[in-house]
Design a protein around this motif. Structure first.
Motif, PDB file in Angstrom:
ATOM      1  N   ASP B 204      40.102   5.906 -72.044  1.00 10.74           N
ATOM      2  CA  ASP B 204      41.112   5.585 -71.056  1.00 10.74           C
ATOM      3  C   ASP B 204      40.472   5.415 -69.678  1.00 10.74           C
ATOM      4  N   THR B 208      40.295   2.145 -67.367  1.00 13.29           N
ATOM      5  CA  THR B 208      40.875   2.151 -66.030  1.00 13.29           C
ATOM      6  C   THR B 208      39.836   1.756 -64.979  1.00 13.29           C
ATOM      7  N   SER B 236      45.253   8.402 -66.071  1.00 18.06           N
ATOM      8  CA  SER B 236      44.859   8.735 -67.445  1.00 18.06           C
ATOM      9  C   SER B 236      45.389  10.086 -67.880  1.00 18.06           C
ATOM     10  N   SER B 239      48.599  10.064 -70.138  1.00 18.49           N
ATOM     11  CA  SER B 239      48.456   9.754 -71.566  1.00 18.49           C
ATOM     12  C   SER B 239      47.729  10.879 -72.292  1.00 18.49           C
TER      13      SER B 239
END
Lengths: 309, 315
Positions: B204, B208, B236, B239
């Motif tokens: 993630d 990003t 992040s 999630s």
């Protein structure tokens, strides 16, 4: 004609839960970034892992023909021996040969692992491809049903059903297969959805192909690679579940050896004979590692979206 | 937003209904006369009649379900036929141990996974990232039933760092001895979580870090550390927390395994014991409570995130 190079489209918004669950299951495709996305090579380690899987499967199938000791034979003159020339991996507290038990034990894990995923594919895969292709009411109903199933914590249900119904190998396989089907349904459905609106499918339909023909000749060959790679990781997950059940003494019962019940039997002698646990544990570890790696690498190989990450 | 929550709530009720139905019908998978199977062949007719009444086995199936669910809703899950203890009190004693186990393991797993992922994502494909990513990939192949015995060999038998099996002390008796006895099982549980969280967060973060607002922040002259923590980690982290909700299923499996191995009297331990003693109503009760707890927890997590991040509720 079918085109195997058509990329798998990113999954539609409604399937976020399934992809999250899949990521959580297998830890995602983190290895993707360590690979150069432009050139897709499977790499030497992939072939080592594939060879290992093949070797384990072959020795398990032909265990009866190999010069192995009887996995059930109890040699009271050789109890709890460490590894030696006579017993490659030593013997357990009943004098049974651990090397032979590890090889025969693979049968349980393999049959249940692959069997359950085949059952899961037969149920979930069939429903998934139909629901992704036909859409409409059928899709709405099966889709909602899959969410209900996925919400149920599988391990608890599995333990309960095994306890109430029975723990013969075919019952375990069937239960784990049914438990695996909703997640396989979601994967198959998502990838069918992305193909069912593609030009080659529409042109096939325009040419007057029947639904059956489109499903089997156009969609299935395209969906298959992605499903096959996901299924390998599914097999690894099922083997872990079976191992957990066996460890709790709820899977296939002794004296039939399985990797999980060998660990369970050995755990009482952890202090004196740690290899009783160590060798079946290593067997599971290397087999799972190989399955995960091959599955993960194949998924990257067939899934173009990952390469774009 | 309100529509999304209503939808989720309806789904919750439907799922709870199916859970209750499924758990109820477990008793009906039992071969032969359930009262004989549950009570054993030697129990007397009086107990059998009580059970028959409790389960309502002489009525139509649908009535049986309604009677059973009525009992459940009024807090009566029947009683153990081994100890004659109420199932609810068995669960009330065992459940806190699982909760404690899971909380401690997550308190260990989150910081470790976050620190590892931050270091790895800062310089992807460099040594640290490669070692951590490869190790965690191997970690995926190490389920709790392998890790737990190996950890016991290493840390409680060889090095005597942690107490061995059957050393559980209730938290009400002595707080520190209790924590001491919970540490080893919690670490075993934490390992699986660390692997999953690390891999999710690292991916993630790297994704990003390739976004335009990161380039923007960098071009403004922000330090690497600031970009990583303020701009990349924050989005992040949501999630990551959401994945914890999904991870709960594997935590339960892990908790059951370590409880069984270390003889911690939690739900998993009680469940396996009950199965081995054919104490079916205890099994049924534990299954129901765990399933409901997981589903309700997931609902709460979902609800929480739809408040924190309104984008989730939009579709």
């Amino acid at each position: 004609m079918t085109d195997r190079l058509v990329p798998v489209e990113p999954q539609e918004a409604g399937t976020t839960i399934s992809t999250r669950a899949v990521d959580a299951d297998v830890g995602g495709t983190a290895a993707a970034l360590t690979e150069a996305p432009a050139k897709k090579r499977l790499g030497w380690f992939f072939w080592v892992c594939a060879a290992w899987i093949a070797l384990v499967i072959l020795t398990a199938i032909f265990a009866g023909l190999l010069p192995l000791k009887d996995p059930l034979y109890q040699d009271y003159s050789a109890l709890n021996q460490g590894p030696s020339g006579a017993h490659l991996l030593g013997t357990d507290d009943l004098g049974r040969d651990i090397f032979s038990r590890v090889i025969y034990g693979a049968r349980v894990s393999l049959v249940i692992g692959f069997g359950a995923i085949l059952i899961g594919l037969a149920i979930g895969g069939t429903l998934g491809i139909m629901s992704g292709y036909l859409r409409g009411k059928f899709d709405t109903i099966t889709n909602s049903a899959s969410y209900v199933f996925l919400a149920y914590p599988a391990i608890v249900a599995i333990i309960a059903i095994v306890a109430f119904w029975g723990n013969a190998w075919w019952q375990i396989t069937l239960i784990l297969g049914v438990a695996a089907s909703p997640i396989l349904y979601r994967v198959v459905r998502a990838s069918t959805l992305s193909y069912s609106t593609k030009e080659f499918v529409m042109s096939a339909r325009a040419l007057g192909a029947t639904n059956w023909r489109i499903l089997t000749k156009e969609i299935l060959p395209n969906v298959l690679p992605a499903i096959a790679s996901f299924s390998l990781i599914g097999v690894a997950t099922v083997i872990v579940l079976e191992g957990s059940l066996a460890f709790l003494g709820l899977s296939v019962q002794p004296p039939t050896p399985s990797w999980g019940n060998m660990i369970n039997e050995g755990r009482t002698e952890l202090t004196t004979d740690p290899w009783l646990v160590l060798f079946p544990a290593l067997a599971i570890f290397f087999f799972l590692l190989a399955l995960n790696f091959v599955g993960d690498r194949l998924r990257q190989h067939f899934d173009v979206t990952v390469g774009r990450l | 937003m309100a529509k999304y929550i209503t939808k989720r709530f309806v789904a919750l009720v439907v799922i709870l209904f199916f859970i209750s139905l499924g758990t109820f019908f477990l008793v009906h998978i039992l071969p032969g006369d359930p009262t004989v199977t549950i009570l054993g062949p030697n129990d007397n007719a009086q107990n059998r009649a009580i059970l028959l009444h409790q389960l309502g086995l002489n009525k139509p199936l649908w009535d049986q379900y309604l009677i059973w669910i009525g009992h459940v809703l009024s807090g009566d899950l029947g009683q153990s036929y081994v100890t004659h203890q109420a199932v609810t009190s068995v669960i009330a004693e065992a459940f806190p141990i699982d909760i404690e186990l899971i909380i401690i393991s997550q308190l260990i797993a989150f910081p470790v996974a976050i620190v590892l992922a931050l270091f790895a994502a800062r310089r992807p494909n460099k040594t640290f990232d490669k070692v951590a990513t490869t190790t965690t990939f191997a970690g995926l192949a190490l389920p709790p039933f392998i890790v737990a015995p190996l950890m016991v060999i290493a840390f409680s038998i060889h090095f005597h760092v942690f107490p061995g099996p059957a050393s559980y002390v209730p938290i009400s008796q002595n707080f520190w001895t209790n924590i001491d006895s919970m540490l080893l099982p919690s670490i075993v549980l934490a390992i699986g979580s660390i692997v999953i969280y690390y891999r999710l967060l690292r991916n993630d973060l790297i994704a990003t870090l390739q976004e335009e607002f990161i380039t923007m922040a960098r071009s403004k002259g922000m330090t690497d550390r600031r970009v990583l923590l303020k701009h990349a980690f924050r989005p992040s982290s949501i999630s990551l927390l959401a994945s914890a909700g999904i991870n709960i299923a594997s935590l339960i499996t892990g908790a059951f395994v370590v409880e069984f191995l270390l003889q911690l009297p939690g739900l998993g331990y009680e469940l396996v014991n009950a199965i081995n003693q054919r104490d079916y109503l205890v099994v049924q009760g534990i299954v129901l409570v765990v399933a409901v707890a997981v589903v309700v927890l997931n609902f709460i997590v979902d609800f929480f995130f739809s408040v924190v991040d309104p984008r989730i509720a939009r579709d």
